[in-house]
Motif scaffolding. Structure first.
Motif, mmCIF file in Angstrom:
data_model
loop_
_atom_site.group_PDB
_atom_site.id
_atom_site.type_symbol
_atom_site.label_atom_id
_atom_site.label_comp_id
_atom_site.label_asym_id
_atom_site.label_seq_id
_atom_site.Cartn_x
_atom_site.Cartn_y
_atom_site.Cartn_z
ATOM 1 N N ILE A 77 105.183 67.962 95.597
ATOM 2 C CA ILE A 77 105.835 67.333 96.745
ATOM 3 C C ILE A 77 104.883 67.370 97.956
ATOM 4 C CG2 ILE A 77 108.212 67.864 96.056
ATOM 5 C CD1 ILE A 77 106.898 70.004 98.709
ATOM 6 N N MET A 79 105.374 67.059 102.397
ATOM 7 C CA MET A 79 106.453 66.996 103.390
ATOM 8 C C MET A 79 105.912 66.564 104.751
ATOM 9 S SD MET A 79 109.364 69.832 103.803
ATOM 10 C CE MET A 79 110.572 69.856 105.099
ATOM 11 N N PHE A 81 106.934 66.673 108.715
ATOM 12 C CA PHE A 81 107.878 67.406 109.563
ATOM 13 C C PHE A 81 108.185 66.647 110.848
ATOM 14 C CE2 PHE A 81 105.707 70.470 106.936
ATOM 15 C CZ PHE A 81 106.707 71.340 106.564
ATOM 16 N N ALA A 85 103.688 69.117 112.685
ATOM 17 C CA ALA A 85 103.075 70.322 112.116
ATOM 18 C C ALA A 85 101.613 70.102 111.742
ATOM 19 C CB ALA A 85 103.879 70.799 110.904
ATOM 20 N N LEU A 86 100.866 69.441 112.631
ATOM 21 C CA LEU A 86 99.423 69.295 112.387
ATOM 22 C C LEU A 86 98.730 70.566 112.846
ATOM 23 C CD1 LEU A 86 98.961 65.657 113.723
ATOM 24 C CD2 LEU A 86 99.233 66.405 111.357
ATOM 25 N N TYR A 87 97.670 70.943 112.145
ATOM 26 C CA TYR A 87 96.928 72.143 112.562
ATOM 27 C C TYR A 87 96.149 71.791 113.832
ATOM 28 C CZ TYR A 87 98.029 73.208 107.717
ATOM 29 O OH TYR A 87 98.690 73.402 106.535
ATOM 30 N N PHE A 98 92.871 69.173 104.265
ATOM 31 C CA PHE A 98 93.013 70.640 104.150
ATOM 32 C C PHE A 98 93.580 71.081 102.791
ATOM 33 C CE2 PHE A 98 95.161 74.718 105.438
ATOM 34 C CZ PHE A 98 93.994 75.417 105.689
ATOM 35 N N ALA A 99 94.646 70.424 102.372
ATOM 36 C CA ALA A 99 95.292 70.834 101.107
ATOM 37 C C ALA A 99 94.343 70.613 99.932
ATOM 38 C CB ALA A 99 96.577 70.044 100.901
ATOM 39 N N ARG A 146 98.426 63.058 105.768
ATOM 40 C CA ARG A 146 98.219 64.368 105.142
ATOM 41 C C ARG A 146 99.070 64.473 103.873
ATOM 42 N NH1 ARG A 146 99.359 69.726 108.594
ATOM 43 N NH2 ARG A 146 101.476 68.960 108.442
ATOM 44 N N ARG A 150 97.739 63.975 99.096
ATOM 45 C CA ARG A 150 98.076 64.915 98.024
ATOM 46 C C ARG A 150 98.642 64.190 96.799
ATOM 47 N NH1 ARG A 150 101.777 69.119 99.200
ATOM 48 N NH2 ARG A 150 100.463 70.437 97.915
ATOM 49 N N GLU B 188 107.068 75.433 111.592
ATOM 50 C CA GLU B 188 106.726 74.286 110.748
ATOM 51 C C GLU B 188 105.254 74.315 110.332
ATOM 52 O OE1 GLU B 188 108.071 70.702 112.661
ATOM 53 O OE2 GLU B 188 110.060 70.904 111.767
ATOM 54 N N LEU B 189 104.403 74.911 111.185
ATOM 55 C CA LEU B 189 102.979 75.047 110.813
ATOM 56 C C LEU B 189 102.854 75.941 109.593
ATOM 57 C CD1 LEU B 189 100.698 75.544 113.953
ATOM 58 C CD2 LEU B 189 100.734 73.670 112.322
ATOM 59 N N ALA B 192 104.095 73.987 106.629
ATOM 60 C CA ALA B 192 103.094 73.000 106.210
ATOM 61 C C ALA B 192 101.978 73.699 105.424
ATOM 62 C CB ALA B 192 102.523 72.287 107.428
ATOM 63 N N ILE B 195 103.088 74.551 101.939
ATOM 64 C CA ILE B 195 103.068 73.374 101.065
ATOM 65 C C ILE B 195 101.621 73.011 100.708
ATOM 66 C CG2 ILE B 195 103.552 70.884 101.010
ATOM 67 C CD1 ILE B 195 106.173 71.519 102.458
ATOM 68 N N ASP B 196 100.701 73.274 101.641
ATOM 69 C CA ASP B 196 99.281 73.021 101.351
ATOM 70 C C ASP B 196 98.697 74.062 100.403
ATOM 71 O OD1 ASP B 196 99.082 70.691 102.727
ATOM 72 O OD2 ASP B 196 98.278 71.560 104.572
ATOM 73 N N VAL B 207 95.360 79.804 109.783
ATOM 74 C CA VAL B 207 96.169 78.977 110.689
ATOM 75 C C VAL B 207 96.575 79.786 111.927
ATOM 76 C CG1 VAL B 207 98.232 77.549 110.915
ATOM 77 C CG2 VAL B 207 97.021 77.623 108.734
ATOM 78 N N VAL B 211 95.003 79.337 115.805
ATOM 79 C CA VAL B 211 95.974 78.726 116.724
ATOM 80 C C VAL B 211 96.290 79.677 117.880
ATOM 81 C CG1 VAL B 211 98.386 77.964 116.911
ATOM 82 C CG2 VAL B 211 96.982 77.171 115.023
#
Lengths: 355, 295
Positions: A77, A79, A81, A85-87, A98-99, A146, A150, B188-189, B192, B195-196, B207, B211
């Protein structure tokens, strides 16, 4: 592409049960939208599918795998947000890759994938920028990018447009619809905005208090709601509900000074003395209707193409009447709101549809 | 009329641009200004004078300093030479830097990880453990000193760097500070990142850490200063001259039978410089960190 199946899914936080037995089947390539008011459990359900929340009972199946104990990164999956939720410390390129970098994908392949996603989302010129240098819409596109790189089996969107202004929201809504067409992936999308739900979904799932109220296509839900909650939730402005008691084959309204309306589709099926709620959508009022309700305009909203008149008759119910030729209306005007009785929907005291 | 009179006196309408006030001397306003600026000047003097006195002191002889000479003299090099003759400054500076840097790095790693864990992981006992930790802040160090010394002596750590560094690294205030800062770290970070494919410790390192840079910068300054200026505990556990830190050296120079204040002032300047330098390097991040690092 994989479908998703939820079987008897329950989720509790201590004594509080927030998802109370959800069964749902989402077919591959389907665009499914979860809607419901705040606190109905729609985001929790999405997070359960993502693997960000564990379940107390039941099974989550993605494709043909039960994924109850599978790590979010291995569920196939991606997602998007609400807050993107960007770094913040990474460039757009690094955020998108990144992933893949983490999964050990070779650099050249990551670059290719990122470029491809950037092309689809028209982000090619922004790859070296950081999130803080982007506008809201651009950030949301990066968040989608992003997810794209994936190559997920299922896309999960958690209120992705809520932080955008109205104009951008419409634009991004079209982008997401286009993306679904192009990528042909299963999408599960959470929103509280029923316009988004109606325009994007192949199938809408209406939730309330952790249970599914109804599942169906947008027009099914609009035309044939199972209960008063769904009828009120789908459609904008929302459906009017008129309380009354059945008397001599008509509904004697409680808040309209003793006026009666015909029972339309339930005529002859409900005994006298039954308490019912009649539902009529604002857009179903028109000059040619055979049923009429005398009301006084209280507030008038001219939207240009159409006019909404909020009218009453001394009671606590306010009737929303939509009209295409209502420019002459002003507050205080007395008029008869006409409608076709066949368009009425009736609900019993439990809120269930009477048919 | 009362309203207008009031407005004239305070200038409210004039400020709003509705009423142009004629320029005329207002004794009450003038006196208020004199009082406020007088008070501010006094506060500035009280803050700045010790620094000035310290710098002037490095250039004067002990006799001049005791006499209260408040302008620069020509004794600077003599004071510096005397200090280096009396104390092995490179060694002492090494001790101070070694202890402070190592303690700062370890404190930041341990305490930030603890603060992060306290905020992120839910457990039935979380708040109770945290409350117990905060309660420990109220125990004065003097009460802990003797048992701590006995413990260190028991494991043979007296007069070692470890004896100074070990008790410093789990800093309750810094744990608290990081827990508060973590509240601003968007959940949420973390989602995320999960999930990554990141594990919790990878989320923390790759992270959270980047940050929360400004939070770390602010904590670095605070922790470095705490360790650099730490006096009581090193005084007890560091017993030989080759293990002493700069703060202990100042103290022993000042408590000599006939203290040479010129030498003491030079040592004080040397001791003050590193914290000043670190503060100015991290100043921008420090301010951000104190305000909250994540926007």
């Amino acid at each position: 592409m994989s479908g998703v199946e939820l079987k008897g899914v329950r989720k509790s936080y201590g004594a509080l049960e927030v998802i109370r037995g959800v069964d749902l089947e989402i077919k591959p390539k389907e665009f499914v939208v979860f809607v419901g008011p705040s606190g109905c459990g729609k985001s929790t359900l999405l997070r359960i599918i993502a693997g960000l929340e564990t379940i107390s009972q039941g099974d989550v199946i993605i494709g043909d795998r039960v994924v109850n104990d599978v790590d979010p990164s291995k569920r196939g999956i991606a997602m998007v947000f609400q807050s993107y939720a960007l770094y913040p410390h990474m460039t757009v390129r690094d955020n998108m890759g990144f992933a893949l970098r983490f999964a050990g994908v070779p650099k050249s392949e990551i670059e290719r994938q990122v470029r491809e996603a950037a092309r689809i989302l028209e982000l090619e010129n922004l790859l070296d920028r950081r999130p803080k240098e982007l506008s809201g819409g651009q950030r949301q596109r990066v968040a989608i990018g992003r997810a794209i790189v994936r190559h997920p089996e299922v896309f999960l969107f958690d209120e992705p447009l809520s932080n955008l202004d109205a104009e951008l929201r419409v634009h991004m809504r079209i982008e997401i619809a286009r993306l679904h067409k192009e990528l042909q992936t299963t999408i599960i999308y959470v929103t509280h905005d029923q316009v988004e739900a109606m325009t994007l979904a192949d199938k809408i799932v209406v939730l309330r208090d952790g249970v599914i109220e109804q599942v169906g296509t947008p027009l099914d839900l609009y035309d044939d709601p199972a209960n008063q909650f769904v009828a009120g939730f789908i459609g904008s402005p929302k459906m009017n509900f008129l309380e009354g008691v059945v008397e001599n084959g008509s509904l004697l309204l409680a808040h309209y000074d003793g006026q009666k309306i015909p029972l339309g589709p339930v005529s002859g099926k409900v005994p006298d003395g039954t308490r019912l709620v009649a539902g009529i959508r604002p857009e179903h009022f028109g000059p040619n209707g055979s049923a009429r309700l005398a009301v006084t305009a209280e507030i008038v909203e001219h939207l240009g193409g159409e006019t909404f008149v909020y009218a009453g008759n001394g009671g606590r119910e306010i009737l929303t009447v939509g009209m295409h030729d209502g420019r002459a209306f002003k507050p205080g005007d007395k008029f008869e709101a006409a409608f076709d009785p066949a368009k009425l929907m009736f609900f019993d005291s439990q809120g269930l549809r009477v048919s | 009329m009362t309203g207008v009179g009031f407005a004239k006196e305070t200038g409210t309408l004039a400020a709003a641009g509705q009423y142009r006030r004629p320029a005329r001397f207002q004794p009450l306003r003038f006196l208020k200004g004199v009082f406020v600026y007088g008070l501010l000047s006094l506060a500035a003097f009280v803050s700045i004078f010790p620094f000035y006195w310290m710098l002037v002191g490095t250039t004067n002889s002990a006799v001049d300093i005791v006499r209260g000479k408040a302008n620069f003299g020509d004794h600077f090099w003599i004071n510096v030479t005397n200090l280096f003759a009396q104390v092995d400054i490179p060694r002492v500076l090494f001790n101070s830097f070694f202890i402070s840097i190592l303690a700062t790095v370890l404190t930041l790693v341990i305490s930030s990880a603890a603060g992060y864990a306290f905020e992120v992981f839910r457990s039935r006992f979380r708040e109770r453990i945290f409350a117990a930790l905060l309660l420990m802040l109220s125990i004065p160090f003097a009460a802990l000193m003797v048992p701590l010394f006995v413990m260190m002596a028991g494991v043979g750590l007296i007069n070692t760097y470890t004896a100074v560094i070990a008790p410093a690294i789990a800093n309750i205030f810094i744990i608290f500070y990081f827990r508060q800062a973590t509240k601003a770290f968007p959940s949420e970070l973390r989602d995320a990142a999960r999930i990554d494919g990141l594990k919790e410790w990878q989320i923390f390192l790759r992270v959270y850490f980047p940050v929360m840079q400004s939070t770390y910068a602010a904590a670095t300054i605070i922790v470095f200063m705490l360790n650099w200026n730490n006096y009581l505990w090193p005084l007890i556990v560091l017993q030989t001259n080759d293990m002493k830190t700069m703060v202990l050296v100042i103290s022993s120079l000042a408590s000599a039978y006939v203290p040479d204040y010129g030498v003491v002032m030079v040592a004080t300047v040397i001791t003050t410089l590193p914290t000043l330098v670190i503060f100015f390097i991290l100043q921008r991040l420090f301010v951000q960190g104190m305000l909250g690092s994540v926007k």
